[in-house]
Design a protein around this motif. Structure first.
Motif, PDB file in Angstrom:
ATOM      1  N   VAL A 306       0.835  -1.201   0.000  1.00  0.00           N
ATOM      2  CA  VAL A 306       0.000   0.000   0.000  1.00  0.00           C
ATOM      3  C   VAL A 306       0.873   1.255   0.000  1.00  0.00           C
ATOM      4  O   VAL A 306       0.635   2.201  -0.766  1.00  0.00           O
ATOM      5  N   VAL A 307       1.887   1.281   0.846  1.00  0.00           N
ATOM      6  CA  VAL A 307       2.767   2.447   0.946  1.00  0.00           C
ATOM      7  C   VAL A 307       3.536   2.653  -0.353  1.00  0.00           C
ATOM      8  O   VAL A 307       3.658   3.785  -0.850  1.00  0.00           O
ATOM      9  N   PHE A 308       4.041   1.575  -0.913  1.00  0.00           N
ATOM     10  CA  PHE A 308       4.800   1.661  -2.166  1.00  0.00           C
ATOM     11  C   PHE A 308       3.942   2.293  -3.265  1.00  0.00           C
ATOM     12  O   PHE A 308       4.406   3.166  -4.014  1.00  0.00           O
ATOM     13  N   LYS A 309       2.687   1.883  -3.348  1.00  0.00           N
ATOM     14  CA  LYS A 309       1.766   2.429  -4.350  1.00  0.00           C
ATOM     15  C   LYS A 309       1.536   3.924  -4.103  1.00  0.00           C
ATOM     16  O   LYS A 309       1.560   4.733  -5.040  1.00  0.00           O
ATOM     17  N   GLN A 310       1.334   4.282  -2.833  1.00  0.00           N
ATOM     18  CA  GLN A 310       1.113   5.691  -2.512  1.00  0.00           C
ATOM     19  C   GLN A 310       2.344   6.540  -2.787  1.00  0.00           C
ATOM     20  O   GLN A 310       2.239   7.687  -3.251  1.00  0.00           O
ATOM     21  N   GLN A 311       3.526   6.014  -2.511  1.00  0.00           N
ATOM     22  CA  GLN A 311       4.761   6.760  -2.757  1.00  0.00           C
ATOM     23  C   GLN A 311       4.910   7.099  -4.241  1.00  0.00           C
ATOM     24  O   GLN A 311       5.328   8.201  -4.596  1.00  0.00           O
TER      25      GLN A 311
END
Length: 797
Positions: A306-311
């Motif tokens: 999830v974080v990777f996608k948001q970054q």
């Protein structure tokens, strides 16, 4: 003749005037040594700067004299206020500002007003990072190659900051700034942190006019070990009354800033604001923790996705960045038991609550800045972590991180049984390894591992309304902590002095990146080394060679065999996250960078490499300055408090006898005679209704030995004989314990194991238990109500 003679005479006078003018110029610039700026006042090339030269007239009496005040130095016109905020133990992928799942609205707001930097680097560990930040030199150059608790007698690892590396506080103070330090100080050797000093390596001796904080890697947020300048102070209320150190230090920082601008609104200030957050222990109230109930039930694998996608969506990382693989030392979330998931999520929910609270408190400071008369000319440099997310909680996390640092790991069952303590004064919690790995998304590794970006890459946000125009796109210049000091100096239009207090200075090893504020194409550093605990790396022009060596959660593990380390190679220009190891494809470039690291190691004093953990921690440190080495008897008087553990008697892994000469009123007397340590571990001798009680807190397992009778009225001696059962060199073994009153045995007991490393983050003291209680059998400080003539601690072997 006359008409001709006059022009000739005028011509000769003109030529003579030109000659004299040129001759004078020749004298000034050739014969008289050229001094440049040193002929003007103030000469900022050397500190301190003397008073302005006297411009009046002095005759024999005042009637024929003219007074003229000599001004002290002022900062250059337009010099900004500067606030450096440094958080502790934060991963690149934790804050909402950089794509993480922990909301940090105040950091978001600052970023919306200024610039984000996504290629900023630390040293991978706190004390060394702070030394680099404050001095503008690499951490080994400042004697801070590793932490003070692990200090050794080599110049690069003594943690004794040399006078040749003056701090930014010293430089700015000498140039007319107010300078203040709030929060954490991990740059004074802890054997120098007693009330006896010396104080030249305390913040007030390193150029800061005011210090309010703690001299250690961490502190208990509810029972902090606080100093105001060089004087120990206690919180003004209890945890039950709402005390928390983060709020306390923020209140004081805001007050100091407001008072300064009320009295001297034109004088700029430098504030170093370094809270304990987000270092363990993660202390926060239930109100903050409960906001995150169930928010991380997806587990660390899904968190990273999830974080990777948001970054990527936010532009924090390039669109071609790859998410690095899960390492073997992190288990799959889906393979965990129900109990494991319950413990792990609770510990991370607590951390997130602490982070939200920290963001709120920093936000109060930032809101107060906006009320200043020169708010527009205030530069805020917000460094989100002195290293990556910490894995020091171990595989399962802990409610007593001091126990983990001593190499003792709790079980899931132990943690579950005590979860009601989570985040409160009786706990010292830390989350497990898996959450540290996830917190550093998209990178490999964690805090302490200086070889990889998970240890060294931290977010940074800078705001300066007068000079910086906001941009949504992060600046991607390759920067390091050592670049902060030169940037501040250029922003203030100040030189780096060649001499401070008569001592020639080492040149700055960082470079200003002020140009990046207006130039988005600024590329930053071309080269930089990294090394902590034998984890090492070399960066040069986009290429980076890495050698990972030690494990942060294994203080008992010293692998040795540095030649067997497997070096990796990455091209950061094409591979933002260090996902593609090119070592086998480009051995020539790897060999080149390894050779460059060796050169850097010789230049900056990295050698000798040392991978010892607990063994290095247990090494004897220098004695308190002014005392002798190999002391076998220590005498203390009432009021001797807040003595750091390495400066206190060596009461671990050996036999000792404590003798207290006291005057009491029998059963009417109570209170602490000697206390050492706190909630995590420690020892205490106290009177309860006149009855001597000795309590050894072995990581919350208490061995209590209680006298069968009270002390008599008048003068008495109470002694504790601690007969350690281990041989010389053996650590953590058991002991037999005897209490005597006036040499008569009144109680005895035994314990099968003792603390081998450190009691923790609290201190040694006589006459009361400052800070954390060693035991909850009394309420701190439980001051002794009789008289203590002296307490003697004798080493038996």
């Amino acid at each position: 003749m006359t008409r001709v003679a006059k022009p000739l005479l005028k011509s000769k006078q003109y030529e003579y005037g030109v000659f004299m003018r040129n001759f004078i110029i020749f004298l000034i610039f050739i014969i008289i040594p050229f001094k440049g700026l040193s002929d003007e006042w103030p000469d900022r090339s050397k500190l301190p700067i003397p008073l302005e030269p006297f411009s009046g007239k002095i005759d024999k009496t005042y009637e024929n004299s003219a007074s003229a005040w000599q001004s002290p130095v002022s900062a250059p016109d337009g010099a900004p206020n500067v606030i450096v905020i440094l958080l502790d133990d934060v991963g690149f992928g934790q804050t909402s500002t950089f794509g993480g799942l922990i909301p940090t609205p105040k950091l978001d707001q600052l970023a919306a007003e200024g610039l984000k930097f996504n290629r900023f680097h630390t040293t991978a560990i706190c004390g060394p990072s702070r030394a680099a930040l404050l001095t503008g030199r690499n951490h080994h150059s400042t004697g801070n190659g590793f932490l003070m608790e692990w200090a050794t007698g080599f110049p690069s690892y003594s943690t004794m900051l040399p006078k040749e590396t003056a701090t930014i506080g010293e430089i700015l103070k000498g140039n007319g700034y107010n300078t203040w330090w709030f929060g954490k100080n991990h740059n004074t050797p802890d054997w120098e942190t007693t009330v006896a000093g010396p104080f030249d390596r305390w913040p007030t001796g390193m150029g800061f006019e005011y210090f309010y904080g703690f001299n250690a890697g961490e502190t208990h947020q509810f029972y902090p070990v606080i100093f105001e300048n060089t004087t120990p102070v206690e919180p003004n209320k209890s945890p039950e009354e709402g005390y928390h150190f983060m709020t306390d230090m923020t209140d004081r920082a805001i007050a100091k800033m407001k008072i300064s601008k009320s009295v001297a609104p034109e004088k700029p200030f430098f504030m170093y604001f370094a809270p304990g957050g987000m270092h363990a222990p993660h202390h926060v109230t239930q109100k903050w923790r409960d906001q995150f109930k169930g928010k991380f039930d997806m587990g660390w694998d899904k968190y990273r996705e999830v974080v990777f996608k948001q970054q990527k969506e936010m532009g924090v990382i390039p669109s071609n960045t790859q998410l690095t693989d899960r390492p073997e030392w992190v288990p799959k979330w889906e393979g965990l038991s129900k109990d494991q998931k319950s413990v792990y999520t609770a510990l991370f929910e607590n951390y997130a609550g602490y982070f939200a609270f920290t963001d709120h408190e920093v936000g109060r400071l930032l809101d107060a800045v906006k009320e200043l008369p020169d708010a527009e000319n205030t530069m805020v440099i917000y460094i989100v972590g002195d290293n990556g997310a910490s894995s020091e909680g171990g595989p399962d996390g802990t409610l007593n991180e001091i126990m983990n640092l001593n190499g003792i790991t709790p079980t899931i069952e132990d943690i579950l049984a005590n979860l009601e303590k989570l985040g409160g004064p009786e706990s010292e919690p830390h989350y497990p390894v898996g959450w540290a790995w996830a917190g550093n998304t998209p990178f490999q590794w964690v805090k302490q591992v200086a070889s990889h970006l998970g240890g060294t890459r931290n977010p940074m946000v800078i705001s300066w309304p007068a000079k910086i125009k906001h941009s949504e796109k992060p600046r991607d210049a390759f920067l390091h902590l050592i670049d902060i000091v030169p940037t501040i100096l250029e922003a203030a239009d100040l030189p780096m002095p060649s001499s401070v207090n008569g001592i020639e200075q080492k040149p700055l090893e960082g470079a200003s990146f002020l140009a990046s504020f207006t130039d988005a194409s600024y590329v930053g550093r071309s080269t930089q080394y990294f090394e902590v605990f034998s984890n090492r790396s070399m960066y040069q022009n986009g290429w980076k060679a890495n050698a990972q060596h030690t494990f942060p959660w294994r203080q008992d593990f010293a692998p040795g065999n540095w030649q067997n380390d497997q070096w990796e190679l990455y091209n950061l220009n094409e591979d933002f996250s260090e996902a593609n190891n090119l070592a086998t494809k480009n051995p020539e470039k790897l060999a080149e960078l390894k050779a460059n690291f060796d050169e850097a190691a010789k230049t900056y004093g990295i050698y000798p490499l040392d991978d010892r953990g607990s063994a290095r921690l247990a090494m004897p440190k220098p004695p308190v300055p002014g005392s002798k080495e190999n002391v076998q008897s220590y005498t203390y008087y009432e009021g001797s408090i807040r003595i750091a553990e390495p400066a206190a008697p060596p009461m671990k892994n050996r036999a000792w006898k404590l003798t207290a000469d006291i005057k009491a009123q029998g059963q009417q007397t109570e209170g602490v005679i000697m206390a050492f340590g706190g909630v995590a571990a420690g020892i205490v001798l106290y009177l309860e209704d006149g009855v001597p009680v000795f309590d050894y807190n072995y990581f919350e397992k208490h061995t209590v030995v209680k006298s069968n009778q009270p002390i008599p009225e008048g003068n008495s001696t109470v002694s504790v004989e601690f007969a350690y059962k281990g041989k010389q060199g053996e650590t953590g073994k058991g002991a037999d314990i005897i209490i005597r009153i006036n040499n008569k045995e009144v109680a005895k007991g035994m314990m099968s194991e003792t603390v081998a490393g450190r009691f923790g983050i609290d201190t040694f003291g006589i006459g009361l238990d400052t800070g954390q209680p060693v035991t909850h059998a009394y309420k701190v400080p439980f001051k002794f109500t009789g008289e203590i003539n002296k307490v003697t601690v004798d080493m038996v072997n």
